[in-house]
Design a protein around this motif. Sequence first.
Motif, PDB file in Angstrom:
ATOM      1  N   GLU A 334       0.781  -1.133  -0.100  1.00 17.80           N
ATOM      2  CA  GLU A 334      -0.088  -0.150   0.017  1.00 17.80           C
ATOM      3  C   GLU A 334       1.010   1.461   0.125  1.00 17.80           C
ATOM      4  O   GLU A 334       0.590   2.247  -0.779  1.00 17.80           O
ATOM      5  CB  GLU A 334      -0.859  -0.060   1.224  1.00 17.80           C
ATOM      6  CG  GLU A 334      -1.774   1.221   1.242  1.00 17.80           C
ATOM      7  CD  GLU A 334      -2.526   1.690   0.125  1.00 17.80           C
ATOM      8  OE1 GLU A 334      -2.835   0.580  -0.580  1.00 17.80           O
ATOM      9  OE2 GLU A 334      -2.745   2.956  -0.160  1.00 17.80           O
ATOM     10  N   LYS A 335       1.873   1.252   0.716  1.00 19.19           N
ATOM     11  CA  LYS A 335       2.801   2.450   0.844  1.00 19.19           C
ATOM     12  C   LYS A 335       3.349   2.841  -0.792  1.00 19.19           C
ATOM     13  O   LYS A 335       3.481   3.724  -1.139  1.00 19.19           O
ATOM     14  CB  LYS A 335       3.973   2.056   1.730  1.00 19.19           C
ATOM     15  CG  LYS A 335       3.740   2.494   3.279  1.00 19.19           C
ATOM     16  CD  LYS A 335       4.693   2.240   3.995  1.00 19.19           C
ATOM     17  CE  LYS A 335       4.499   2.260   5.429  1.00 19.19           C
ATOM     18  NZ  LYS A 335       5.202   1.462   6.564  1.00 19.19           N
ATOM     19  N   LEU A 336       3.936   1.605  -1.363  1.00 17.13           N
ATOM     20  CA  LEU A 336       4.461   1.691  -2.660  1.00 17.13           C
ATOM     21  C   LEU A 336       3.357   2.272  -3.683  1.00 17.13           C
ATOM     22  O   LEU A 336       3.756   2.922  -4.384  1.00 17.13           O
ATOM     23  CB  LEU A 336       4.939   0.297  -3.170  1.00 17.13           C
ATOM     24  CG  LEU A 336       6.487  -0.448  -2.786  1.00 17.13           C
ATOM     25  CD1 LEU A 336       6.511  -1.700  -3.330  1.00 17.13           C
ATOM     26  CD2 LEU A 336       7.259   0.672  -3.836  1.00 17.13           C
ATOM     27  N   ALA A 337       2.145   1.649  -3.488  1.00 11.48           N
ATOM     28  CA  ALA A 337       1.172   1.982  -4.372  1.00 11.48           C
ATOM     29  C   ALA A 337       0.674   3.399  -4.025  1.00 11.48           C
ATOM     30  O   ALA A 337       0.360   4.047  -5.015  1.00 11.48           O
ATOM     31  CB  ALA A 337      -0.078   1.222  -4.036  1.00 11.48           C
ATOM     32  N   HIS A 338       0.690   3.789  -2.873  1.00 13.29           N
ATOM     33  CA  HIS A 338       0.564   5.318  -2.590  1.00 13.29           C
ATOM     34  C   HIS A 338       1.691   6.275  -3.328  1.00 13.29           C
ATOM     35  O   HIS A 338       1.276   7.338  -3.944  1.00 13.29           O
ATOM     36  CB  HIS A 338       0.763   5.616  -1.115  1.00 13.29           C
ATOM     37  CG  HIS A 338       0.650   6.956  -0.755  1.00 13.29           C
ATOM     38  ND1 HIS A 338       1.253   7.684  -0.028  1.00 13.29           N
ATOM     39  CD2 HIS A 338      -0.498   7.908  -0.996  1.00 13.29           C
ATOM     40  CE1 HIS A 338       1.023   8.859   0.119  1.00 13.29           C
ATOM     41  NE2 HIS A 338      -0.243   8.956  -0.440  1.00 13.29           N
ATOM     42  N   VAL A 339       2.756   5.890  -3.165  1.00 14.44           N
ATOM     43  CA  VAL A 339       3.893   6.734  -3.789  1.00 14.44           C
ATOM     44  C   VAL A 339       3.410   6.583  -5.427  1.00 14.44           C
ATOM     45  O   VAL A 339       3.636   7.700  -6.316  1.00 14.44           O
ATOM     46  CB  VAL A 339       5.194   5.766  -3.584  1.00 14.44           C
ATOM     47  CG1 VAL A 339       6.374   6.538  -4.557  1.00 14.44           C
ATOM     48  CG2 VAL A 339       5.730   6.049  -2.427  1.00 14.44           C
ATOM     49  N   THR A 340       3.149   5.484  -6.111  1.00 17.22           N
ATOM     50  CA  THR A 340       3.048   5.484  -7.445  1.00 17.22           C
ATOM     51  C   THR A 340       1.753   6.147  -7.707  1.00 17.22           C
ATOM     52  O   THR A 340       1.540   6.679  -8.983  1.00 17.22           O
ATOM     53  CB  THR A 340       2.837   4.020  -7.944  1.00 17.22           C
ATOM     54  OG1 THR A 340       2.014   3.285  -7.258  1.00 17.22           O
ATOM     55  CG2 THR A 340       4.207   3.289  -8.184  1.00 17.22           C
ATOM     56  N   ARG A 341       0.594   6.261  -6.761  1.00 16.15           N
ATOM     57  CA  ARG A 341      -0.694   6.976  -7.096  1.00 16.15           C
ATOM     58  C   ARG A 341       0.121   8.297  -7.282  1.00 16.15           C
ATOM     59  O   ARG A 341      -0.764   9.033  -8.113  1.00 16.15           O
ATOM     60  CB  ARG A 341      -1.592   6.834  -6.157  1.00 16.15           C
ATOM     61  CG  ARG A 341      -2.381   5.490  -6.234  1.00 16.15           C
ATOM     62  CD  ARG A 341      -3.573   5.598  -5.403  1.00 16.15           C
ATOM     63  NE  ARG A 341      -3.529   5.682  -3.864  1.00 16.15           N
ATOM     64  CZ  ARG A 341      -3.554   4.592  -3.125  1.00 16.15           C
ATOM     65  NH1 ARG A 341      -3.474   3.398  -3.680  1.00 16.15           N
ATOM     66  NH2 ARG A 341      -3.113   4.875  -1.835  1.00 16.15           N
ATOM     67  N   LEU A 342       0.723   8.864  -6.255  1.00 21.43           N
ATOM     68  CA  LEU A 342       1.134  10.196  -6.332  1.00 21.43           C
ATOM     69  C   LEU A 342       1.718  10.444  -7.832  1.00 21.43           C
ATOM     70  O   LEU A 342       1.434  11.712  -8.474  1.00 21.43           O
ATOM     71  CB  LEU A 342       2.417  10.471  -5.317  1.00 21.43           C
ATOM     72  CG  LEU A 342       1.788  10.780  -4.056  1.00 21.43           C
ATOM     73  CD1 LEU A 342       2.798  10.717  -2.982  1.00 21.43           C
ATOM     74  CD2 LEU A 342       0.635  11.792  -3.780  1.00 21.43           C
ATOM     75  N   GLY A 343       2.605   9.486  -8.422  1.00 15.84           N
ATOM     76  CA  GLY A 343       3.150   9.601  -9.370  1.00 15.84           C
ATOM     77  C   GLY A 343       2.180   9.686 -10.773  1.00 15.84           C
ATOM     78  O   GLY A 343       2.262  10.658 -11.684  1.00 15.84           O
ATOM     79  N   LEU A 344       1.176   8.933 -10.480  1.00 12.96           N
ATOM     80  CA  LEU A 344       0.049   8.756 -11.490  1.00 12.96           C
ATOM     81  C   LEU A 344      -0.562   9.819 -11.413  1.00 12.96           C
ATOM     82  O   LEU A 344      -0.935  10.574 -12.614  1.00 12.96           O
ATOM     83  CB  LEU A 344      -0.634   7.648 -11.129  1.00 12.96           C
ATOM     84  CG  LEU A 344      -1.780   7.030 -11.982  1.00 12.96           C
ATOM     85  CD1 LEU A 344      -0.937   6.431 -13.427  1.00 12.96           C
ATOM     86  CD2 LEU A 344      -2.435   5.836 -11.547  1.00 12.96           C
ATOM     87  N   MET A 345      -0.882  10.591 -10.467  1.00 11.91           N
ATOM     88  CA  MET A 345      -1.470  11.896 -10.319  1.00 11.91           C
ATOM     89  C   MET A 345      -0.689  12.963 -11.180  1.00 11.91           C
ATOM     90  O   MET A 345      -1.269  13.790 -11.762  1.00 11.91           O
ATOM     91  CB  MET A 345      -1.897  12.357  -8.946  1.00 11.91           C
ATOM     92  CG  MET A 345      -2.759  11.670  -8.272  1.00 11.91           C
ATOM     93  SD  MET A 345      -4.505  12.131  -8.813  1.00 11.91           S
ATOM     94  CE  MET A 345      -5.266  10.814  -9.546  1.00 11.91           C
ATOM     95  N   GLY A 346       0.496  12.778 -10.953  1.00  7.91           N
ATOM     96  CA  GLY A 346       1.585  13.892 -11.601  1.00  7.91           C
ATOM     97  C   GLY A 346       1.218  13.817 -13.028  1.00  7.91           C
ATOM     98  O   GLY A 346       1.159  14.532 -13.775  1.00  7.91           O
ATOM     99  N   GLU A 347       1.146  12.427 -13.508  1.00  7.32           N
ATOM    100  CA  GLU A 347       1.136  12.126 -14.946  1.00  7.32           C
ATOM    101  C   GLU A 347      -0.149  12.709 -15.486  1.00  7.32           C
ATOM    102  O   GLU A 347      -0.470  13.062 -16.580  1.00  7.32           O
ATOM    103  CB  GLU A 347       1.098  10.713 -15.216  1.00  7.32           C
ATOM    104  CG  GLU A 347       2.712  10.325 -15.046  1.00  7.32           C
ATOM    105  CD  GLU A 347       2.932   8.716 -15.352  1.00  7.32           C
ATOM    106  OE1 GLU A 347       2.008   8.110 -15.961  1.00  7.32           O
ATOM    107  OE2 GLU A 347       3.692   7.951 -14.358  1.00  7.32           O
ATOM    108  N   MET A 348      -1.231  12.606 -14.592  1.00  2.02           N
ATOM    109  CA  MET A 348      -2.652  12.990 -14.995  1.00  2.02           C
ATOM    110  C   MET A 348      -2.908  14.293 -14.665  1.00  2.02           C
ATOM    111  O   MET A 348      -3.955  14.626 -14.738  1.00  2.02           O
ATOM    112  CB  MET A 348      -3.514  11.829 -14.370  1.00  2.02           C
ATOM    113  CG  MET A 348      -3.377  10.562 -14.871  1.00  2.02           C
ATOM    114  SD  MET A 348      -4.498   9.373 -14.300  1.00  2.02           S
ATOM    115  CE  MET A 348      -4.696   9.713 -12.692  1.00  2.02           C
ATOM    116  N   ALA A 349      -2.114  15.230 -14.471  1.00  2.71           N
ATOM    117  CA  ALA A 349      -2.164  16.474 -14.000  1.00  2.71           C
ATOM    118  C   ALA A 349      -3.079  17.266 -15.061  1.00  2.71           C
ATOM    119  O   ALA A 349      -4.052  18.037 -14.624  1.00  2.71           O
ATOM    120  CB  ALA A 349      -0.885  17.314 -13.699  1.00  2.71           C
TER     121      ALA A 349
END
Length: 576
Positions: A334-349
Amino acid sequence: MTITADDIDRMSVEEIHQLIAALTARQNDLELQNADLRSLLECHERLFEKSPIGCVSLDNNGIVQRINQAATSLLGYSSQAVYNSPLKAFIVDDLQNVFDGYLESLLNNQSAQPVNLILKNQDGDPISVECLGSSGLTPDSQEQICLVFNNISPFKESEKKLNETISLLEENIRRKTAHLTESNLALKRSVDELNHSRHQLLEREAKLNSILNASIEGIIVIDTSGIIVSVNAAVENIFGYSAEELIGYSVNLLMPITMRKKQDYYLEKYLRIFVPKVIGQIREVEGLRKDGSLVPLDMTIAEFPLDGMQYYSGIVRDVSARKLQEQQEKEHLEKLAHVTRLGLMGEMASGIAHEVNQPLSAVVNYTQVCLRFIQNENLDLEKISETLKKANQQALKAGQIIHSMREFVKPRKIHRSTVDINELIYDAISIFEADFKQHLITMRFELTKNLPCVIIDRVQIEQVILNLIRNSIDALKELPQFTQRQLSIETSLNPLYYIVVRVKDNGPGLSPIQREKILTPFFTTKASGMGMGLSISRSLVEAHHGTLHFNSKEDKGTTFYFTLPTEKALNGRNPT
Ligand code: ADP
């Protein structure tokens, strides 16, 4: 009394008459006696002749003087042939000395016992007789010997037969005894073997017990009514009960209260119908310790018959450590997923900005309209309030988008809830609308209606879907301009009651090398990519007991698909 001539001379006539009378009377008496004696003699003669016992009288030299009928018929000779012959001649040679000795003992008036002799009859056949004799004087004072012969041949024959029978019997008994002795020996051998086997069995049982007790897995044996029959040492360690506290009690004692209620009612049915289906399978269950705490267990059930009774053995392993590790892995994921979610959000800005911009522009527009209404001389309050309502709705929508973005990226605890997968897909994909427009992507939904719900962590599965769509958009962007860019998302239910979600694009597809590496962490072909999206997506799907796969060929597009079990599939996978 003797009367002499002188006595008579001295007698008177009367006395002489008296004497004559007395003598005459005496003579009569004597004659009478004589007649009696004669008839006695005749009677004796007849008895001698007709006696059924052979009688022979001999002189003192053993010569036959008289022989009766029974004796002659014993010998088979006529009485003339025997008369005046030595009787010895009719006795078998071997016993002639015995016979001589017997006659001598009779003549010497020694009391003689009967003697057994064998006569030779006219046909030369031997006849066994018992001979009893006595000696005396004849009326003319000659020594005579009387012998009586009792034919004991039939008796001897019977005796012989009896002896034969006895011999046969003895032989039989000997054989039987030998047989019995042999059987006895065999029995003894069997008993020895049995004792040996028993000893070996006891030894084996002791070994088995020591192995069972050394096992880290708890072994609980119950009968068909759920009564505990035996437990090994590990059971005591896992559950905190001693063997004495368990044996003879219901297995319910080791089950959580919720399970127990169910089992109490259904235990017999459960053992009879359900248990045979899960024999040999490993199941995850929870046990109840003596202190009331729960212990996670891996359990396998085996069934076995013994002495005509059916038993079940449950082999349980305390998996607390594994469960803890699984929990830690989930949290780590979940921690990893959280980090990648942040990245994903960045990509989807850009998409997010577009999503938020739309309602905000609408708010601006509606408020400008309101201002215009207010500046107007004829205040139309109804129109104003209607427009303000619309502005309010759009502002709320913008707020909702921002709220769900925050939910998506904020650190959180894993939380599973019942979710309609089609709804989740619609919600998740709305964020990409600007991208679809910008890159001329045609989006197609092929969502099967009335699918069963799934129990999932909504944010995690949303992350998987967003990641797959994001990757497809990135792949489609690489296609030459004016090429038709297609993306579709499908949902269906497979025969094993798993929901299948497919994300399909007609992008450039994957080369064989890419196909090999695509699911490994940190593999990326994008300049700003992390290469974690797919490996985390796969871990998230697997944490939900599903699988993630893909099909792809160069220039033929790519399809990613993942499965999620419905409740029915979960029940079949790990039934309770
Ligand atoms: P990232 O997106 O950060 O690169 P991912 O793990 O999500 O990380 O993807 C790894 C790589 O897989 C991508 O860089 C891309 O090369 C490839 N890939 C993923 N999805 C597709 C797709 N639909 N079509 C072609 N390539 C893809």
